[in-house]
Design a protein around this motif. Structure first.
Motif, PDB file in Angstrom:
ATOM      1  N   LEU A   6       0.859  -1.168   0.000  1.00  0.00           N
ATOM      2  CA  LEU A   6       0.000   0.000   0.000  1.00  0.00           C
ATOM      3  C   LEU A   6       0.900   1.225   0.000  1.00  0.00           C
ATOM      4  N   LEU A   7       0.608   2.181  -0.878  1.00  0.00           N
ATOM      5  CA  LEU A   7       1.429   3.379  -1.017  1.00  0.00           C
ATOM      6  C   LEU A   7       0.573   4.613  -0.815  1.00  0.00           C
ATOM      7  N   VAL A   8       1.135   5.603  -0.122  1.00  0.00           N
ATOM      8  CA  VAL A   8       0.488   6.901   0.057  1.00  0.00           C
ATOM      9  C   VAL A   8       1.385   7.944  -0.600  1.00  0.00           C
ATOM     10  N   PHE A   9       0.856   8.646  -1.600  1.00  0.00           N
ATOM     11  CA  PHE A   9       1.612   9.620  -2.381  1.00  0.00           C
ATOM     12  C   PHE A   9       1.098  11.040  -2.145  1.00  0.00           C
ATOM     13  N   THR A  10       1.967  12.023  -2.413  1.00  0.00           N
ATOM     14  CA  THR A  10       1.552  13.405  -2.619  1.00  0.00           C
ATOM     15  C   THR A  10       1.930  13.755  -4.060  1.00  0.00           C
ATOM     16  N   PRO A  11       0.975  13.776  -4.985  1.00  0.00           N
ATOM     17  CA  PRO A  11       1.289  13.950  -6.410  1.00  0.00           C
ATOM     18  C   PRO A  11       1.930  15.293  -6.747  1.00  0.00           C
ATOM     19  N   ASP A  12       1.728  16.307  -5.912  1.00  0.00           N
ATOM     20  CA  ASP A  12       2.268  17.633  -6.211  1.00  0.00           C
ATOM     21  C   ASP A  12       3.694  17.824  -5.713  1.00  0.00           C
ATOM     22  N   GLU A  13       4.244  16.829  -5.047  1.00  0.00           N
ATOM     23  CA  GLU A  13       5.618  16.908  -4.552  1.00  0.00           C
ATOM     24  C   GLU A  13       6.451  15.805  -5.201  1.00  0.00           C
ATOM     25  N   ARG A  14       7.771  16.053  -5.349  1.00  0.00           N
ATOM     26  CA  ARG A  14       8.649  15.075  -5.982  1.00  0.00           C
ATOM     27  C   ARG A  14       9.348  14.219  -4.954  1.00  0.00           C
ATOM     28  N   ASP A  15       9.568  12.989  -5.302  1.00  0.00           N
ATOM     29  CA  ASP A  15      10.358  12.088  -4.477  1.00  0.00           C
ATOM     30  C   ASP A  15      11.762  12.665  -4.284  1.00  0.00           C
ATOM     31  N   LEU A  16      12.358  12.393  -3.145  1.00  0.00           N
ATOM     32  CA  LEU A  16      13.679  12.933  -2.832  1.00  0.00           C
ATOM     33  C   LEU A  16      14.751  12.432  -3.795  1.00  0.00           C
ATOM     34  N   ILE A  17      14.628  11.181  -4.253  1.00  0.00           N
ATOM     35  CA  ILE A  17      15.683  10.561  -5.043  1.00  0.00           C
ATOM     36  C   ILE A  17      15.306  10.436  -6.511  1.00  0.00           C
ATOM     37  N   SER A  18      14.106   9.969  -6.803  1.00  0.00           N
ATOM     38  CA  SER A  18      13.681   9.731  -8.181  1.00  0.00           C
ATOM     39  C   SER A  18      12.703  10.805  -8.639  1.00  0.00           C
ATOM     40  N   PRO A  19      12.598  11.064  -9.954  1.00  0.00           N
ATOM     41  CA  PRO A  19      11.681  12.096 -10.461  1.00  0.00           C
ATOM     42  C   PRO A  19      10.241  11.619 -10.560  1.00  0.00           C
ATOM     43  N   VAL A  20       9.756  10.989  -9.514  1.00  0.00           N
ATOM     44  CA  VAL A  20       8.376  10.502  -9.448  1.00  0.00           C
ATOM     45  C   VAL A  20       7.656  11.231  -8.327  1.00  0.00           C
ATOM     46  N   MET A  21       6.344  11.031  -8.227  1.00  0.00           N
ATOM     47  CA  MET A  21       5.607  11.682  -7.142  1.00  0.00           C
ATOM     48  C   MET A  21       6.087  11.153  -5.790  1.00  0.00           C
ATOM     49  N   ARG A  22       6.023  12.008  -4.790  1.00  0.00           N
ATOM     50  CA  ARG A  22       6.577  11.670  -3.477  1.00  0.00           C
ATOM     51  C   ARG A  22       5.718  10.624  -2.767  1.00  0.00           C
ATOM     52  N   ARG A  23       6.377   9.612  -2.260  1.00  0.00           N
ATOM     53  CA  ARG A  23       5.723   8.597  -1.433  1.00  0.00           C
ATOM     54  C   ARG A  23       5.862   9.000   0.033  1.00  0.00           C
ATOM     55  N   ILE A  24       4.745   9.192   0.702  1.00  0.00           N
ATOM     56  CA  ILE A  24       4.789   9.528   2.126  1.00  0.00           C
ATOM     57  C   ILE A  24       5.031   8.280   2.957  1.00  0.00           C
ATOM     58  N   ALA A  25       4.370   7.207   2.576  1.00  0.00           N
ATOM     59  CA  ALA A  25       4.468   5.983   3.377  1.00  0.00           C
ATOM     60  C   ALA A  25       4.237   4.789   2.469  1.00  0.00           C
ATOM     61  N   ALA A  26       4.750   3.636   2.897  1.00  0.00           N
ATOM     62  CA  ALA A  26       4.545   2.393   2.167  1.00  0.00           C
ATOM     63  C   ALA A  26       4.483   1.241   3.162  1.00  0.00           C
ATOM     64  N   PHE A  27       3.611   0.301   2.879  1.00  0.00           N
ATOM     65  CA  PHE A  27       3.453  -0.866   3.738  1.00  0.00           C
ATOM     66  C   PHE A  27       3.355  -2.112   2.876  1.00  0.00           C
ATOM     67  N   GLY A  28       3.898  -3.213   3.384  1.00  0.00           N
ATOM     68  CA  GLY A  28       3.733  -4.520   2.769  1.00  0.00           C
ATOM     69  C   GLY A  28       3.148  -5.470   3.795  1.00  0.00           C
ATOM     70  N   MET A  29       2.940  -6.715   3.390  1.00  0.00           N
ATOM     71  CA  MET A  29       2.350  -7.684   4.317  1.00  0.00           C
ATOM     72  C   MET A  29       3.260  -7.934   5.522  1.00  0.00           C
ATOM     73  N   GLU A  30       4.562  -7.633   5.360  1.00  0.00           N
ATOM     74  CA  GLU A  30       5.497  -7.870   6.455  1.00  0.00           C
ATOM     75  C   GLU A  30       5.649  -6.664   7.378  1.00  0.00           C
ATOM     76  N   SER A  31       4.990  -5.531   7.028  1.00  0.00           N
ATOM     77  CA  SER A  31       5.182  -4.306   7.810  1.00  0.00           C
ATOM     78  C   SER A  31       4.416  -4.355   9.136  1.00  0.00           C
ATOM     79  N   GLU A  32       4.987  -3.697  10.106  1.00  0.00           N
ATOM     80  CA  GLU A  32       4.321  -3.517  11.385  1.00  0.00           C
ATOM     81  C   GLU A  32       3.810  -2.080  11.472  1.00  0.00           C
TER      82      GLU A  32
END
Length: 228
Positions: A6-32
Motif C-alpha cells: 500500500l502506497l500513500v503519495f503526494t502527487p504535487d511533490e517530488r520524491d527525494l531521489i527519483s523524479p516521481v511523485m513523493r511517497r509519504i508511506a509504504a506498507f507490505g504484508m510484512e510491515s508492522e
C-alpha cells in the motif's frame, strides 16, 4: 496475507531521489504499525492532495468478495506541532529505471544493486526494508568510505513465509549523515532454491530523512517520463 503493498503519495511533490511523485508511506504484508517519535512529523497543508494505491494478492484459487483496505494516518493541527522537526520520506530501490522497480531472480544466489549520490545533504533517521520470498538481505553501503551502513535480514515463519523485516533507528535517532559527492549503494540479495525464475522481485528501503536547512528540495515535474 493479501496485502502486497500500500502506497500513500503526494502527487504535487517530488520524491527525494527519483523524479516521481513523493511517497509519504509504504506498507507490505510484512510491515508492522509505524508511529513517528513525537518530535517528528510530515508537514501537510490545507488543499494538499493525497493518492492512496493498494495492490492485493489472492492466495486462494477462488475470487474473494467484500475485500477492502483501510488506512489510518494520525495527524495533529499545526498549532500543536510548531516545534516538531519536518521530515521528508526517503525511498531507495535496488533497481533503477522507469516503470515498476522489479527484477527476475534465476535459480541460485543473486545480488541486485543500485548506486546513488544525493542532491540534498541531511540525516537518515530510521528506515525499514521490503523484500519478496527467498530474499536473504538488504545491504546499504557507503561506497566512497567502503563501509556498510545497514544490513537487515527478514524473519521467516515455520511455513517459510516472510514474517517481518526489522526496522532500524540509526545512532539513537541522530541519524546517518548522507552528503552529495559520496556514492551509496543499495543491494538486494536473493537465493532462489527452485528450478524456475522468480518474477517481479523487489528490494527497497524507506525511511525518515531530515534535509539540512536552506537546501531546496527537487520540484515535481508531471511531464517527466518516469513521473508519468
Amino acid at each position: 496475507r493479501m496485502l502486497h503493498h500500500l502506497l500513500v503519495f503526494t502527487p504535487d511533490e517530488r520524491d527525494l531521489i527519483s523524479p516521481v511523485m513523493r511517497r509519504i508511506a509504504a506498507f507490505g504484508m510484512e510491515s508492522e504499525a509505524i508511529r513517528l517519535p513525537r518530535p517528528l512529523g510530515y508537514r501537510v497543508r490545507q488543499g494538499d492532495s493525497l493518492l492512496i494505491a493498494a495492490a492485493l494478492f489472492n492466495p486462494t484459487a477462488e475470487p474473494l468478495d467484500s475485500v477492502f483496505v483501510r488506512v489510518r494516518l494520525a495527524y495533529e493541527p499545526a498549532r500543536r506541532t510548531a516545534r516538531r522537526m519536518a521530515i521528508v520520506p526517503f525511498f531507495l530501490d535496488a533497481q533503477v529505471g522507469s516503470g515498476p522497480r522489479v527484477f527476475d531472480v534465476p535459480p541460485g544466489r543473486w545480488e541486485f544493486s543500485r548506486e546513488w549520490s544525493p542532491d540534498v545533504p541531511g540525516r537518515l533517521l530510521a528506515a525499514g526494508a521490503h523484500l519478496h520470498q527467498h530474499g536473504v538481505a538488504i545491504v546499504f553501503e557507503d561506497v566512497t568510505a567502503g563501509k556498510t551502513l545497514w544490513r537487515v535480514t527478514p524473519r521467516y515463519d515455520a511455513a517459510g513465509e516472510i514474517a517481518g523485516i526489522p526496522a532500524k533507528v540509526f545512532r539513537g535517532g541522530r541519524g546517518l549523515r548522507l552528503v552529495p559527492g559520496r556514492v551509496y549503494r543499495l543491494t538486494a540479495i536473493y537465493d532462489n532454491p527452485t528450478d524456475g525464475v522468480i518474477r517481479g522481485a523487489m528490494g527497497k528501503i524507506g525511511g525518515a530523512f531530515v534535509p539540512d536547512p536552506g537546501w531546496p528540495l527537487p520540484a515535481a515535474d508531471r511531464s517527466h517520463a518516469e513521473y508519468r
